[in-house]
Design an enzyme around this catalytic site. Structure first.
Site, PDB file in Angstrom:
ATOM      1  N   LEU A 541       0.828  -1.225   0.000  1.00 50.39           N
ATOM      2  CA  LEU A 541       0.000   0.000   0.000  1.00 50.39           C
ATOM      3  C   LEU A 541       0.858   1.269   0.000  1.00 50.39           C
ATOM      4  CD1 LEU A 541      -2.690  -1.041   2.667  1.00 50.39           C
ATOM      5  CD2 LEU A 541      -2.977  -0.976   0.199  1.00 50.39           C
ATOM      6  N   GLY A 542       2.048   1.157   0.539  1.00 47.50           N
ATOM      7  CA  GLY A 542       2.888   2.353   0.597  1.00 47.50           C
ATOM      8  C   GLY A 542       4.290   2.000   1.058  1.00 47.50           C
ATOM      9  N   GLU A 543       5.181   2.978   0.865  1.00 51.22           N
ATOM     10  CA  GLU A 543       6.568   2.726   1.216  1.00 51.22           C
ATOM     11  C   GLU A 543       7.202   4.014   1.684  1.00 51.22           C
ATOM     12  OE1 GLU A 543      10.454   0.757  -0.959  1.00 51.22           O
ATOM     13  OE2 GLU A 543       8.846   1.583  -2.177  1.00 51.22           O
ATOM     14  N   GLY A 544       8.056   3.920   2.656  1.00 49.15           N
ATOM     15  CA  GLY A 544       8.718   5.123   3.151  1.00 49.15           C
ATOM     16  C   GLY A 544      10.128   4.829   3.574  1.00 49.15           C
ATOM     17  N   GLN A 545      10.684   5.819   4.270  1.00 48.29           N
ATOM     18  CA  GLN A 545      12.089   5.727   4.639  1.00 48.29           C
ATOM     19  C   GLN A 545      12.345   4.542   5.579  1.00 48.29           C
ATOM     20  OE1 GLN A 545      13.383   9.281   6.536  1.00 48.29           O
ATOM     21  NE2 GLN A 545      15.536   8.703   6.490  1.00 48.29           N
ATOM     22  N   PHE A 546      11.382   4.330   6.496  1.00 43.82           N
ATOM     23  CA  PHE A 546      11.659   3.348   7.549  1.00 43.82           C
ATOM     24  C   PHE A 546      10.891   2.049   7.396  1.00 43.82           C
ATOM     25  CE2 PHE A 546      12.446   7.507   9.598  1.00 43.82           C
ATOM     26  CZ  PHE A 546      13.821   7.366   9.664  1.00 43.82           C
ATOM     27  N   GLY A 547      10.088   1.933   6.370  1.00 45.80           N
ATOM     28  CA  GLY A 547       9.366   0.670   6.235  1.00 45.80           C
ATOM     29  C   GLY A 547       8.310   0.725   5.165  1.00 45.80           C
ATOM     30  N   VAL A 549       3.980  -0.400   4.078  1.00 45.96           N
ATOM     31  CA  VAL A 549       2.641  -0.768   4.536  1.00 45.96           C
ATOM     32  C   VAL A 549       2.080  -1.751   3.514  1.00 45.96           C
ATOM     33  CG1 VAL A 549       0.346   0.040   5.203  1.00 45.96           C
ATOM     34  CG2 VAL A 549       2.308   1.539   5.507  1.00 45.96           C
ATOM     35  N   ASP A 682       0.536  16.304  12.497  1.00 46.22           N
ATOM     36  CA  ASP A 682       0.679  16.118  11.046  1.00 46.22           C
ATOM     37  C   ASP A 682      -0.666  15.813  10.406  1.00 46.22           C
ATOM     38  OD1 ASP A 682       1.884  16.005   8.614  1.00 46.22           O
ATOM     39  OD2 ASP A 682       2.758  14.028   8.862  1.00 46.22           O
TER      40      ASP A 682
HETATM   41  N1  ADE Z   1      -2.088   2.487   5.394  1.00 53.44           N
HETATM   42  C1  ADE Z   1      -1.886   2.840   4.159  1.00 53.44           C
HETATM   43  N2  ADE Z   1      -2.984   2.567   3.437  1.00 53.44           N
HETATM   44  C2  ADE Z   1      -3.871   2.028   4.282  1.00 53.44           C
HETATM   45  C3  ADE Z   1      -5.180   1.586   4.132  1.00 53.44           C
HETATM   46  N3  ADE Z   1      -5.790   1.615   2.956  1.00 53.44           N
HETATM   47  N4  ADE Z   1      -5.816   1.160   5.217  1.00 53.44           N
HETATM   48  C4  ADE Z   1      -5.191   1.150   6.370  1.00 53.44           C
HETATM   49  N5  ADE Z   1      -3.974   1.555   6.578  1.00 53.44           N
HETATM   50  C5  ADE Z   1      -3.310   2.002   5.525  1.00 53.44           C
END
Ligand code: ADE
Length: 826
Positions: A541-547, A549, A682
């Protein structure tokens, strides 16, 4: 005081008479009519923007009607050589000007004369736009007390004028001269016109009650057939008479003055082309009159005859300090013709001191008013310098006070820290879990590294903050004091976090919170260790500096959610799994654990829910509920606003109502966080998730996704700040409070209503955003606010604006924001 007559009056007598400089009083400026009070005559001053920016008469009734005029009373006679006109600009609001105009003048206020140029034309070409000043030489110049500007325009046009007169005082005091009309000469086959072309009195056989060429300030050449003036006929400069027309052999001229004066001399500029039958006068006999009767004893003056030089010259007739308000002189012929081009008088009050007369063009404005301006500028510079000195001194005092205060706070804090360490230590030994329960206050763990709050680099950009740097440095240095517990008890995490908080006073205070909590599976319902082998990876679902998702299927997750009243099926459940990279540094690891600890405490329908964790082995994981529609930013940017009145149906459109409902849910989640005194730091659409039915949950991915790197400002590669969402005090003072979350909410609301089509302040670079922050701090109305989104009603925009109030205490609370938004979507 006796003085010498100037040389060519026309070239030296050209200074502003006081429309711009203010020497002409408001009450001396009048008009035939005015369009409105704010375009009254007094606003007709050149280069002034007062009122509505100019004098504008009432509608011009007929074409070329000359009823409308702007009149200036100079109080005494003036020699006016130049006029300046300008239209109504009013900082771009106005666009009215007079393309053409006439000038009328009067010496006594009753007899008005239309000015004409040497060719007899009355109309002067004026302005072609509303702002440029157009100067026109008045040739011939006029001698007048009253001057009128009369716009000549099409009646459909509204005209406005600002004007200035240039010249000097007419110190001769001569009001009129009367003389026999000038004559015509046939000379070598050409006609020489020796009449007084510009005489403004009555002319028949004689000229009465006017002034003309003899007082126009220019004098003739030796060769009377030629002229200094371009394009005029032969003899133009002179008024001349032929001897044969005057049986007495002399020409009588009468000069009337404004009052009784003590005359010292009269200067007569005469031609002396003796070879052509023209000579200066042989004798002048002058009589004087103070009241009604002429005095019997004249002054008789006989210039030395000159049959050698043909030069035209001034002949000075000594008048022996005779008192008079009128002088009558008989000039005796000395040849066939007698020609004069100028006559001037010197009297006791006639102060034609050339040193007093400015020699420059008005555009240079070296005159009285410029001296005043110069003095004004000098005074202003002195005042500014004094103010700068005072500010510098004041800042030094202020800095000293801050240094003292910081020192005091440092001392206090050291004491507190020591006691905190002691307390933490005691707590850990006495009640490892219960102290967490008793502590209802949570600090935000900022996932972006411990250097996050490093505003001093930003502050250095703003001079106002140099003085506070010590204080801020202190705050940032002390803001993350970690106290490690003794080794051997694993895994455990103990920390003293000093968070700057906004107090009722608005000043900084430092709250010391001890969070001393073990992360042992089973000890806390929210922190159950989930067997990681039951997670099946589905997609990133996502990517960043420290890990990263991931979307995963979790088998048997339902058991871990005992208090979760969702479906209790045995089906594998979709979850989001955030992992920490195994090679992440210690700080990132600690922050990750801290985030787990904090999220685990939060229970709100609008806050993402932590379901379980995997922390017994690496990589560390936190398992949260999965939100089908991803983050709010991407979700909205995929959508367009549904037009009002159009029924929903198109999946790519979204209604305003839903947008407000989304914002309302965020405010509700924030209301919950603020009830816990939890500062998010944030809040933005990128950190909100969208589930089914447009449900929104606040999360925090921190920098876990590279996608939003551009939303964060990196200071020298260390701190990472979402500056476009940050309040001025967060950026400049490193101060994060509920009120700064409210600021960020305002920006988030703006994002929502613009459907995330652009970044806030997209037109600004990061540096410009920081500069703008400085403007919010300075509060001199130079700060730039995010604009009102198209679909945003005034009421919602004013809610947004209230989130960006400089004074944090004036910003609404989330409780207020939530109830306002509820009203809007209900
Ligand atoms: N983190 C990034 N995308 C997400 C999603 N769709 N649901 C829950 N956490 C998330």
């Amino acid at each position: 005081m006796l003085t010498v007559v100037l040389l060519n009056t026309f070239s030296v007598c050209r200074y502003p008479l006081g429309m711009t400089g203010g020497q002409i009083q408001d009450e001396d400026i009048s008009a035939s009519s005015q369009w409105s009070e704010s375009t009254a005559a007094r606003y007709g001053r050149l280069d002034f923007d007062d009122g509505d920016g100019a004098w504008c008469p009432d509608v011009m009734a007929e074409p070329n009607n000359l009823k409308e005029f702007l009149q200036i009373d100079l109080h005494t006679l003036h020699f006016v050589t130049l006029v300046g006109t300008q239209g109504r600009h009013a900082d771009g609001v106005g666009n009215e000007f007079a393309q053409r105009y006439k000038v009328k003048y009067s010496r006594d206020g009753t007899r008005w004369v239309s000015w004409r140029d040497r060719q007899g034309r009355q109309i002067i070409e004026g302005n072609s736009n509303a702002y440029d000043v157009v100067l026109k030489d008045l040739e011939p110049p006029i001698i007048a007390r009253f001057v009128r500007f009369m716009p000549v325009t099409d009646p459909s046009m509204i005209v406005c004028m600002r004007v200035e007169l240039y010249g000097c005082e007419w110190l001769d005091g001569l009001v009129t001269y009367s003389a026999p009309a000038g004559q015509q000469m046939s000379f070598r086959g050409q006609q020489i016109y020796l009449n007084d072309t510009v005489y403004d009195g009555a002319i028949s056989y004689s000229m009465t009650e006017g002034l003309g060429q003899l007082t126009d300030g220019s004098w003739g050449l030796d060769d009377f057939t030629k002229s200094q003036v371009y394009g005029v006929w032969p003899g133009y400069d002179y008024v001349g008479w032929i001897n044969s027309s005057f049986p007495g052999g002399s020409v009588e001229m009468t000069f009337e003055f404004d009052r009784v004066r003590n005359f010292t001399s009269m200067k007569v500029h005469c031609n002396n082309m003796y070879t052509w039958g023209v000579k200066m006068f042989r004798q002048a006999v002058c009589y004087f009159r103070t009241d009604s009767d002429w005095e019997p004893n004249p002054v008789v003056f006989k210039p030395k005859a000159d049959n050698i030089s043909p030069s035209a010259r001034f002949v000075t007739v000594a008048l022996g300090n005779r008192m008079a308000s009128a002088i009558r002189c008989r000039f005796a012929f000395n040849d066939i013709w007698m020609m004069f081009s100028e006559i001037a008088f010197q009297s006791d009050t006639a102060v034609y001191n050339t040193s007093l007369v400015p020699r420059d063009d008005p555009s240079h404005k070296i005159d009285d008013s410029s001296t005043r301006i110069l003095i004004g500028c000098l005074v202003a510079i002195i005042v500014i310098l004094l103010a700068i000195i005072i500010i510098i001194l004041w800042r030094q005092v202020w800095q000293k006070m801050i240094e003292k205060a910081s020192q005091r706070m440092l001392d206090d804090e050291l004491t507190t820290c020591l006691s905190v360490q002691r307390e933490a230590f005691t707590h850990r030994h006495s009640s490892l879990s219960s102290d967490v329960e008793s502590n209802s206050t949570y600090e935000r763990i900022f996932p972006m590294g411990s250097d996050y709050q490093e505003p001093s680099l930003l502050l250095r950009k703003l001079p106002e903050f140099q003085a506070t740097e010590n204080l801020v440095g202190l705050v940032t240095r002390r803001s993350r004091v970690r106290v490690s517990g003794p080794a051997g008890i694993a895994p455990h995490y103990a920390e003293a976090d000093i968070v700057s908080q906004q107090e009722a006073t608005g000043a900084h205070s430092y709250r010391v919170t001890v969070v001393n909590m073990p992360l042992s599976p089973g000890r806390d319902g929210a922190l159950e260790e989930f067997p990681r082998e039951r997670l099946t990876f589905k997609e990133k679902l996502g990517e960043g500096q420290f890990g990263e998702v991931h979307l995963c299927e979790a088998e048997g997750m339902q058991e871990f959610m005992k208090d979760h009243c969702g479906d209790i099926s045995d089906e594998p459940m979709l979850v989001a799994v955030k992992t920490l990279r195994e090679d992440a540094n210690k700080n990132a690891r600690n922050d990750f654990l801290k985030e787990i600890r904090i999220i685990s405490r939060l229970r709100d329908p609008n806050i993402i829910r932590l379901l379980a964790v995997c922390v017994e082995s690496d990589p560390l994981c936190m398992i949260t509920e999965y939100m089908e529609n991803g983050d709010l930013n991407q979700f909205l940017s995929r959508h367009e606003l549904q037009e009002e009145g159009v029924l929903a149906g198109n999946s790519s459109t979204i209604s305003y109502r839903i947008l407000i409902r989304m914002a309302s849910q965020i405010s509700s989640g924030m209301k919950y966080l603020s009830s816990l005194h939890f500062v998010h730091r944030d809040l933005a659409t990128r950190n909100c998730l969208v589930g089914t039915n447009n449900t929104i949950k606040i999360a925090d991915f921190g920098m876990s996704r590279n996608l939003y790197r551009g939303d964060y400002y990196r200071i020298q590669g260390r701190a990472v700040l979402p500056i476009r969402w940050m309040s001025w005090e967060s950026i400049l003072l490193g101060k994060f409070t509920m009120a700064s979350d409210v600021w960020a909410f305002g920006v988030t609301l703006w994002e929502i209503l613009t459907l995330c089509k652009e970044q806030p302040y997209a037109q600004f670079t990061d540096e410009q955003v920081i500069e703008n922050t400085g403007e919010f701090f300075r509060d001199q109305n130079k700060q730039v606010y995010l604009p009102k989104p198209h679909c945003c009603p005034d009421s919602v925009y004013s809610l947004m604006l209230s989130c960006w109030k400089r004074n944090a205490k004036e910003r609404p609370t989330f409780l207020e924001i939530h109830s306002t938004l509820m009203e809007y979507h209900d």
